[in-house]
Structures are given as structure tokens and as C-alpha cells.
Motif scaffolding. Sequence first.
Motif, PDB file in Angstrom:
ATOM      1  N   LEU A  82      -6.729 -13.252  26.524  1.00  0.00           N
ATOM      2  CA  LEU A  82      -5.791 -12.172  26.851  1.00  0.00           C
ATOM      3  C   LEU A  82      -4.349 -12.631  26.661  1.00  0.00           C
ATOM      4  O   LEU A  82      -3.510 -11.885  26.164  1.00  0.00           O
ATOM      5  N   LEU A  83      -4.083 -13.893  27.040  1.00  0.00           N
ATOM      6  CA  LEU A  83      -2.729 -14.426  26.823  1.00  0.00           C
ATOM      7  C   LEU A  83      -2.393 -14.417  25.336  1.00  0.00           C
ATOM      8  O   LEU A  83      -1.288 -14.034  24.952  1.00  0.00           O
ATOM      9  N   ASP A  84      -3.368 -14.785  24.515  1.00  0.00           N
ATOM     10  CA  ASP A  84      -3.125 -14.782  23.062  1.00  0.00           C
ATOM     11  C   ASP A  84      -2.761 -13.384  22.577  1.00  0.00           C
ATOM     12  O   ASP A  84      -1.909 -13.214  21.712  1.00  0.00           O
ATOM     13  N   ARG A  85      -3.436 -12.404  23.148  1.00  0.00           N
ATOM     14  CA  ARG A  85      -3.146 -11.025  22.753  1.00  0.00           C
ATOM     15  C   ARG A  85      -1.708 -10.639  23.138  1.00  0.00           C
ATOM     16  O   ARG A  85      -0.994 -10.003  22.361  1.00  0.00           O
ATOM     17  N   VAL A  86      -1.304 -11.075  24.325  1.00  0.00           N
ATOM     18  CA  VAL A  86       0.072 -10.793  24.762  1.00  0.00           C
ATOM     19  C   VAL A  86       1.077 -11.497  23.848  1.00  0.00           C
ATOM     20  O   VAL A  86       2.091 -10.915  23.456  1.00  0.00           O
ATOM     21  N   ILE A 129       4.886  -5.253  30.481  1.00  0.00           N
ATOM     22  CA  ILE A 129       3.816  -4.693  29.645  1.00  0.00           C
ATOM     23  C   ILE A 129       2.732  -5.759  29.414  1.00  0.00           C
ATOM     24  O   ILE A 129       1.533  -5.466  29.456  1.00  0.00           O
ATOM     25  N   GLY A 130       3.178  -6.995  29.209  1.00  0.00           N
ATOM     26  CA  GLY A 130       2.222  -8.095  29.034  1.00  0.00           C
ATOM     27  C   GLY A 130       1.326  -8.245  30.252  1.00  0.00           C
ATOM     28  O   GLY A 130       0.112  -8.434  30.128  1.00  0.00           O
ATOM     29  N   ARG A 131       1.904  -8.124  31.416  1.00  0.00           N
ATOM     30  CA  ARG A 131       1.105  -8.214  32.649  1.00  0.00           C
ATOM     31  C   ARG A 131       0.036  -7.115  32.663  1.00  0.00           C
ATOM     32  O   ARG A 131      -1.106  -7.350  33.038  1.00  0.00           O
ATOM     33  N   ALA A 132       0.417  -5.924  32.230  1.00  0.00           N
ATOM     34  CA  ALA A 132      -0.557  -4.824  32.170  1.00  0.00           C
ATOM     35  C   ALA A 132      -1.657  -5.149  31.152  1.00  0.00           C
ATOM     36  O   ALA A 132      -2.844  -4.934  31.412  1.00  0.00           O
ATOM     37  N   LEU A 133      -1.276  -5.720  30.011  1.00  0.00           N
ATOM     38  CA  LEU A 133      -2.274  -6.066  28.983  1.00  0.00           C
ATOM     39  C   LEU A 133      -3.247  -7.140  29.458  1.00  0.00           C
ATOM     40  O   LEU A 133      -4.394  -7.195  29.018  1.00  0.00           O
ATOM     41  N   MET A 134      -2.771  -8.001  30.371  1.00  0.00           N
ATOM     42  CA  MET A 134      -3.618  -9.081  30.887  1.00  0.00           C
ATOM     43  C   MET A 134      -4.806  -8.550  31.676  1.00  0.00           C
ATOM     44  O   MET A 134      -5.759  -9.274  31.939  1.00  0.00           O
ATOM     45  N   GLY A 135      -4.759  -7.317  32.094  1.00  0.00           N
ATOM     46  CA  GLY A 135      -5.904  -6.712  32.783  1.00  0.00           C
ATOM     47  C   GLY A 135      -6.914  -6.113  31.804  1.00  0.00           C
ATOM     48  O   GLY A 135      -7.867  -5.474  32.215  1.00  0.00           O
ATOM     49  N   LEU A 154       2.415 -13.100  34.214  1.00  0.00           N
ATOM     50  CA  LEU A 154       1.354 -12.595  33.333  1.00  0.00           C
ATOM     51  C   LEU A 154      -0.022 -12.763  33.992  1.00  0.00           C
ATOM     52  O   LEU A 154      -0.849 -11.849  33.958  1.00  0.00           O
ATOM     53  N   LEU A 155      -0.221 -13.915  34.627  1.00  0.00           N
ATOM     54  CA  LEU A 155      -1.536 -14.160  35.250  1.00  0.00           C
ATOM     55  C   LEU A 155      -1.839 -13.157  36.360  1.00  0.00           C
ATOM     56  O   LEU A 155      -3.002 -12.835  36.606  1.00  0.00           O
ATOM     57  N   MET A 156      -0.784 -12.673  37.022  1.00  0.00           N
ATOM     58  CA  MET A 156      -1.004 -11.681  38.088  1.00  0.00           C
ATOM     59  C   MET A 156      -1.758 -10.460  37.549  1.00  0.00           C
ATOM     60  O   MET A 156      -2.508  -9.819  38.264  1.00  0.00           O
ATOM     61  N   ILE A 199       8.673  -6.900  38.196  1.00  0.00           N
ATOM     62  CA  ILE A 199       8.128  -8.237  37.972  1.00  0.00           C
ATOM     63  C   ILE A 199       8.702  -9.150  39.052  1.00  0.00           C
ATOM     64  O   ILE A 199       9.631  -8.776  39.769  1.00  0.00           O
ATOM     65  N   PHE A 200       8.144 -10.349  39.173  1.00  0.00           N
ATOM     66  CA  PHE A 200       8.584 -11.267  40.222  1.00  0.00           C
ATOM     67  C   PHE A 200       9.610 -12.217  39.609  1.00  0.00           C
ATOM     68  O   PHE A 200       9.269 -13.111  38.845  1.00  0.00           O
ATOM     69  N   ALA A 201      10.871 -11.993  39.970  1.00  0.00           N
ATOM     70  CA  ALA A 201      11.980 -12.655  39.292  1.00  0.00           C
ATOM     71  C   ALA A 201      11.943 -14.172  39.434  1.00  0.00           C
ATOM     72  O   ALA A 201      12.290 -14.892  38.503  1.00  0.00           O
ATOM     73  N   LYS A 202      11.490 -14.652  40.576  1.00  0.00           N
ATOM     74  CA  LYS A 202      11.535 -16.106  40.799  1.00  0.00           C
ATOM     75  C   LYS A 202      10.313 -16.813  40.234  1.00  0.00           C
ATOM     76  O   LYS A 202      10.307 -18.023  40.082  1.00  0.00           O
ATOM     77  N   MET A 203       9.273 -16.060  39.940  1.00  0.00           N
ATOM     78  CA  MET A 203       8.080 -16.662  39.356  1.00  0.00           C
ATOM     79  C   MET A 203       8.257 -16.815  37.848  1.00  0.00           C
ATOM     80  O   MET A 203       9.033 -16.085  37.230  1.00  0.00           O
ATOM     81  N   THR A 204       7.515 -17.773  37.286  1.00  0.00           N
ATOM     82  CA  THR A 204       7.616 -17.963  35.836  1.00  0.00           C
ATOM     83  C   THR A 204       6.970 -16.784  35.100  1.00  0.00           C
ATOM     84  O   THR A 204       6.200 -16.016  35.674  1.00  0.00           O
ATOM     85  N   VAL A 205       7.299 -16.709  33.809  1.00  0.00           N
ATOM     86  CA  VAL A 205       6.691 -15.691  32.953  1.00  0.00           C
ATOM     87  C   VAL A 205       5.169 -15.848  33.004  1.00  0.00           C
ATOM     88  O   VAL A 205       4.420 -14.874  33.161  1.00  0.00           O
ATOM     89  N   TYR A 206       4.701 -17.094  32.911  1.00  0.00           N
ATOM     90  CA  TYR A 206       3.259 -17.370  32.927  1.00  0.00           C
ATOM     91  C   TYR A 206       2.613 -16.813  34.202  1.00  0.00           C
ATOM     92  O   TYR A 206       1.599 -16.118  34.144  1.00  0.00           O
ATOM     93  N   ASP A 207       3.207 -17.124  35.341  1.00  0.00           N
ATOM     94  CA  ASP A 207       2.595 -16.673  36.609  1.00  0.00           C
ATOM     95  C   ASP A 207       2.641 -15.148  36.732  1.00  0.00           C
ATOM     96  O   ASP A 207       1.713 -14.537  37.255  1.00  0.00           O
TER      97      ASP A 207
END
Length: 250
Positions: A128-132, A160-166, A113-115, A103-111
Motif C-alpha cells: 500500500l505504501l508503494d501505491r501511495v 489522501i495517502g492516508r486514505a489510500l493506505m486503507g 500514512l500508517l494510521m 493530519i497529525f502535524a508532529k508525527m512523521t509522514v510515515y506514521d
Amino acid sequence: MTADAKPHVSPQQAGPALVIDSLDVRYGQARAVNGASVTVPAGKVIGIVGPNGAGKSSLLKAVSALVPVTAGRIQFDGQSLTGLSPRAVAELGIAHVPEGRRIFAKMTVYDNLLMGAYLLPVARRNDLLDRVFTAFPRLKERLKQPAGSMSGGEQQMVAIGRALMGNPRLIMADEVSQGLAPIVVQEVYRQLSRIAADGVGVLLVEQNARLAFQLASYIYVMEQGRVATEGLAAELAQSEHVRNAYLGLD
Ligand SMILES: Nc1ncnc2c1ncn2[C@@H]1O[C@H](COP(=O)(O)OP(=O)(O)OP(=O)(O)O)[C@@H](O)[C@H]1O
Ligand SMILES: [Mg+2]
């Protein structure tokens, strides 16, 4: 296959399956994967266990087109993945939670996830965010924090959340339990099991075989690039070799 292994894919199986057939992956002269065949039906958790260097991560990377396939075939939902780019594989609905999270340590959790949603229309993001958040409520509380400031378990939830966002149809998770407290592992595993219950195939790679046997219905044991043995988890757990070498039981 062990003598008592049963096929774990029925012809009536609904949803897309990942079928890896006689896969070879080489790095120069070195053979990382040597004729491995693995099937992941929709809605099932399938485990791959095996020691360091057995070729587990290389197999996942070959599916994601991160390393070239030297020989063999990989199909998803009946379509060959041969020659596809990593992006094209992701577009088919295959998500990869890599070893070490990435994950990108300096980016926020939100950013972060959006990736994971970069291939999907913006209008889908909130659903998708709601699902995460349903899976990992803690992430909602920590959306604006830099991902690197969170605990290892929370960082794994971001991965895992980032993967679910796809909105994947298949998730490959590489060593998700590594470095996590047992209680957090159980939390993450519970969510992986729910994801599978929603019809998503889950391919779980674990050096910690006991954990894989707990979650997966069917297990492949990889040794030196090959599938040394495979079977229903409940049956394979009775094998003497597996008990001695992987489960620490005699
Ligand atoms: N980029 C690379 N270049 C050269 N050799 C590599 C590369 N990546 C992996 N290997 C080698 O390929 C073999 C399989 O490695 P791989 O990472 O797939 O194993 P693994 O089962 O995931 O191991 P671990 O449990 O340690 O994660 C090993 O011998 C490893 O040293
Ligand atoms: Mg690995």
C-alpha cells in the motif's frame, strides 16, 4: 433533476456503489441535510458543489458515521450503513479525506500514512505504501519529516495517502483544493482521477465548482441541505443558474 440530466448509473455498473437516499442530518433543530439523494458508482468521480453551509460536509460525515443520520438510508455495496460505527464503515472500504486534512502535524509522514492502514494486516503495508509513493513520489522523500513541516499541498497528499493506505473501495474527499496552488491542485486531481480509473468510487466535495466540473463526470449542486440540481457535468455546465451562480460565466 434537470430536464436534460441522464441517469449516471447503469445496471451493468461493476463494483460497489454508494447510494444515499433521502438523507436528513440535523444538529438539534438545525437541518444541515434535508432529503438529499446522491449515488457514487464504482470507478467514477462524482462531485458535490454548493455554497458555505449547504450541508456538503455533513453529508460525508453521515456516510462515515461521524454524525447521526436523522432520516433516510445510506447503502454501500448493497449493505445498509445504518447503525454502523465509524470503524465498521471504514472496514467496508470507505475512506474519508476530511475538510482541513486533519493530519497529525508532529508525527512523521510515515506514521501519518500508517494510521490509514490500522485495520489491515501488517504484511499489506508495504504494498500500500508503494501505491501511495507511485501516486505521490514526494512523500517517499519526506517520510521521516514531521507532516506539519511540509507545504499545504504535501500535507494534502499525506491526507489522501492516508486514505489510500486503507485500500478503499470509495474515497470521499472534502475540499482537497482549499488553499493549494493551482499546479498542486492539478497534481492532486490527476491522482484522484487515476484512483477512480482503478475502480474506486470518488466523491469529491468542492466549493470551487470550476474544479469539480473539471474532474467529475456527474455533479450534484447542494443548496440549503437539498440537492438543488444534478446532472452530467458537461450538460449541467450549460445550465444558466449553474453558470451564473457557480462557474462565474454568463
Ligand atoms: N457540529 C455542528 N453543530 C451545529 N451545526 C452545525 C455543525 N456542523 C455544521 N453545522 C451547520 O450545518 C450546516 C451545514 O454545514 P456543513 O459543514 O455540512 O456545510 P458545507 O456545505 O460543508 O459548508 P462549507 O462549504 O463551509 O464547508 C451549516 O448551517 C452549519 O452551520
Ligand atoms: Mg464543508
